[in-house]
Design an enzyme around this catalytic site. Structure first.
Site, short mmCIF file in Angstrom:
data_model
loop_
_atom_site.label_atom_id
_atom_site.label_comp_id
_atom_site.label_asym_id
_atom_site.label_seq_id
_atom_site.Cartn_x
_atom_site.Cartn_y
_atom_site.Cartn_z
CG HIS A 1 -14.81 0.59 1.48
ND1 HIS A 1 -13.96 0.36 2.53
CD2 HIS A 1 -15.01 -0.61 0.88
CE1 HIS A 1 -13.64 -0.93 2.55
NE2 HIS A 1 -14.27 -1.53 1.56
CE LYS B 1 -4.16 -4.26 1.15
NZ LYS B 1 -4.91 -3.22 1.87
CG ASP C 1 -6.62 0.06 1.20
OD1 ASP C 1 -6.91 -1.12 1.45
OD2 ASP C 1 -7.06 1.04 1.87
CG HIS D 1 -11.23 1.14 0.05
ND1 HIS D 1 -11.21 -0.19 0.36
CD2 HIS D 1 -10.38 1.74 0.94
CE1 HIS D 1 -10.39 -0.39 1.38
NE2 HIS D 1 -9.87 0.76 1.74
CG HIS E 1 -8.41 5.29 2.73
ND1 HIS E 1 -9.42 5.11 3.66
CD2 HIS E 1 -7.90 4.05 2.50
CE1 HIS E 1 -9.51 3.83 3.98
NE2 HIS E 1 -8.61 3.16 3.27
CG ASP F 1 -1.99 -1.10 1.15
OD1 ASP F 1 -1.96 -1.90 0.21
OD2 ASP F 1 -2.83 -1.18 2.07
CB CYS G 1 -2.43 -2.88 5.12
SG CYS G 1 -4.14 -2.31 4.96
C1 VGL Z 1 -4.79 0.75 5.70
C2 VGL Z 1 -6.33 1.76 7.05
C3 VGL Z 1 -7.29 1.65 6.10
C4 VGL Z 1 -3.38 0.29 5.51
C5 VGL Z 1 -5.74 0.62 4.72
O1 VGL Z 1 -2.91 0.22 4.35
O2 VGL Z 1 -2.73 -0.02 6.52
N1 VGL Z 1 -5.09 1.31 6.87
N2 VGL Z 1 -7.00 1.08 4.92
ZN ZN Z 2 -8.41 1.11 3.32
#
Ligand code: VGL
Ligand code: ZN
Length: 210
Positions: A57, A111, A51, A53, A86, A13, A156
């Protein structure tokens, strides 16, 4: 530490929304970019995640009219932290950071694509049932030892490394090439879970040493 043919590096990510000035910025996340690039050059097998979304979401505080970071909801699959909007599919914030330079990365896995299920882990969604297919991909290629870098350590990266260990992979986190969101207790909880699951915490110097 000697690298093997059966190793893979996972870069979790490293997207604009998670880096300084992003919607869900992880402090000093940009500082790990050069180290990740250098480490990736040592690996034959590198996998990137995003990430990814849809709008509205389940993990967005705005979807529920609640506050990001502090509020949670009870999703059908359990407690879900709420975040600022995000990494919305196709938006600039969802792009990988332009300074990430890993041309030989062989897979970009997205994902968190289902509106009603979040996925911190690159392997198993937050419902603990739906798989992303990543374990099958790695197994098909005989990749058994996984090194984790990226953001966020306590979400993550942590969930991915723990899922990998639970699935029978050797799972190591390159700690200096990660950064944490660092909500109350989340780093401690991650460290305890790593210890319990046998996820090793190592330094990039152990891999980059000549
Ligand atoms: C993440 C919060 C929400 C991450 C992803 O990549 O750690 N944290 N979505
Ligand atoms: Zn996320």
């Amino acid at each position: 530490m000697q690298l093997r043919q059966t190793d893979a590096l996972l870069v979790i990510d490293m997207q604009l929304d998670f880096l300084p000035n992003g919607a869900l910025a992880v402090a000093r996340g940009d500082l790990i970019l050069p180290g990740i690039n250098a480490l990736a050059a040592r690996f034959d097998h590198v996998i990137l995640t995003q990430d990814w979304h849809p709008r509205n979401h389940i993990s967005f505080a705005s979807t529920h009219g609640l506050h990001p970071f502090t509020d949670t909801i009870q999703a059908p699959y359990g407690t879900q932290h709420l975040w600022p909007d995000h990494c919305i599919q196709g938006t600039p914030g969802a792009e990988l950071h332009p300074d990430l330079s890993i041309p030989h990365a062989e897979l970009i896995l997205r994902k968190g694509c289902q509106r009603n299920v979040d996925s911190y882990s690159a392997f198993t969604e937050n419902d603990r049932t739906t798989t992303t297919g990543l374990a099958a991909y790695l197994q098909a290629r005989g990749l058994t030892r996984l090194f984790f870098t990226g953001v966020a350590y306590d979400f993550c990266v942590g969930f991915s490394a723990l899922a990998a260990a639970a699935l029978g992979f050797e799972s190591l986190v390159v700690e200096d090439l990660t950064r944490a969101v660092d909500l109350p207790h989340t780093v401690d909880a991650t460290n305890s879970a790593f210890a319990a699951a046998g996820v090793q915490r190592i330094s990039s110097s152990q891999l980059l040493a000549p």
